[in-house]
Design an enzyme around this catalytic site. Structure first.
Site, PDB file in Angstrom:
ATOM      1  CG  ASP A   7      44.306  53.117  -4.269  1.00  0.00           C
ATOM      2  OD1 ASP A   7      43.727  52.237  -3.622  1.00  0.00           O
ATOM      3  OD2 ASP A   7      44.521  54.272  -3.869  1.00  0.00           O
TER       4      ASP A   7
HETATM    5  N1  URA Z   1      46.807  54.471   0.389  1.00  0.00           N
HETATM    6  C1  URA Z   1      46.158  54.822  -0.731  1.00  0.00           C
HETATM    7  O1  URA Z   1      45.457  55.808  -0.750  1.00  0.00           O
HETATM    8  N2  URA Z   1      46.325  54.060  -1.819  1.00  0.00           N
HETATM    9  C2  URA Z   1      47.119  52.973  -1.851  1.00  0.00           C
HETATM   10  O2  URA Z   1      47.216  52.318  -2.868  1.00  0.00           O
HETATM   11  C3  URA Z   1      47.776  52.621  -0.670  1.00  0.00           C
HETATM   12  C4  URA Z   1      47.608  53.382   0.433  1.00  0.00           C
END
Ligand code: URA
Length: 241
Positions: free
Chosen positions: A106
């Site tokens: 993310d």
């Molecule tokens: N899980 C998440 O919530 N975000 C990420 O970026 C990777 C794994």
């Protein structure tokens, strides 16, 4: 090119020591152990292993680790002009390297993102069937009650099906926040955030620290590092290549 030269060029050992490895039956080419010296191999296509671990001998294969900074998109380009991983590798891309990012983090998540131009490796690393473990450090709201780890390991029903963690540890509690470490082998969107939300502890900060045999260590945000030979060998082994 002769096998001992290929091994030497890949940094496995000196040519002389590579001959010893071959004589000792520790080198495999395309699935067969080779003990005679001087075998000619094509470094572009041969699959070579030493002690069962893949040695990447193809010259143009690249394997990189990026410590993705918070606020950056995982993509190679961004239509909205937001900072993205493509900006960090722009010189390599301009020089003709076709890099893939292995999965995504993310924008708000920091940490380890692998980049490679080996499409099959990238594909397998992203596929849950190979179960490559990924480790995350999460700072969450609240002081964790006993049993939260057990609950996460047992599995939580999310809107797109059940999810669970392989390992869970509470590392620290400080001023109403908890620092936890989780290991998962799947990569559904926002999976760590959704799991921790589901147990009542929204994520404040999330960092991915490991993918299989590769660790972020103290690599600084925004920097790239070329993977070492053992790390590359470990990744190929983890996905049976
Ligand atoms: N899980 C998440 O919530 N975000 C990420 O970026 C990777 C794994």
């Amino acid at each position: 090119m002769r096998l001992q030269k290929v091994l030497a060029q890949a940094g496995v050992a000196s040519r002389r020591a590579a001959e010893d490895l071959i004589a000792a039956g520790r080198v495999e080419v395309d699935g067969s152990i080779v003990v005679e010296q001087g075998l000619r191999v094509d470094p572009e296509n041969a699959v070579i292993r030493v002690d069962g671990i893949r040695v990447v001998v193809k010259k143009d294969l690249v394997h990189l680790v990026l410590n993705k900074p918070r606020g950056w998109q995982s993509t190679m380009s961004d239509d909205l002009g937001r900072p993205c991983v493509g900006d960090i590798v722009s010189e390599r891309v301009a020089a003709g390297q076709r890099l893939f990012h292995v999965g995504r983090l993310d924008a708000d998540t920091e940490g380890l993102l692998l980049l490679t131009n080996d499409g099959e490796l990238a594909h397998r690393l992203m596929h849950p069937s190979f179960e490559v473990p990924k480790t995350y450090l999460a700072t969450v709201k609240g002081v964790l009650a006993r049993g939260v780890g057990k609950q996460l390991k047992a599995g939580i029903e999310l809107e797109d099906g059940p999810a669970s963690v392989d390992e869970f540890a509470l590392l620290e509690v400080h001023e109403g926040q908890s620092l936890v470490r989780l290991v998962l082998h799947e990569g559904r969107k926002h999976i760590v955030r959704r799991l921790l939300d589901a147990v009542g502890h929204p994520v404040i900060r999330l960092v991915r620290t490991n993918i299989g045999p590769v660790a972020l260590g103290d690599q600084r945000p925004g920097t790239l590092r070329v993977l070492g030979r053992n790390e590359v060998g470990g990744l190929y082994q983890a996905v049976k290549l």
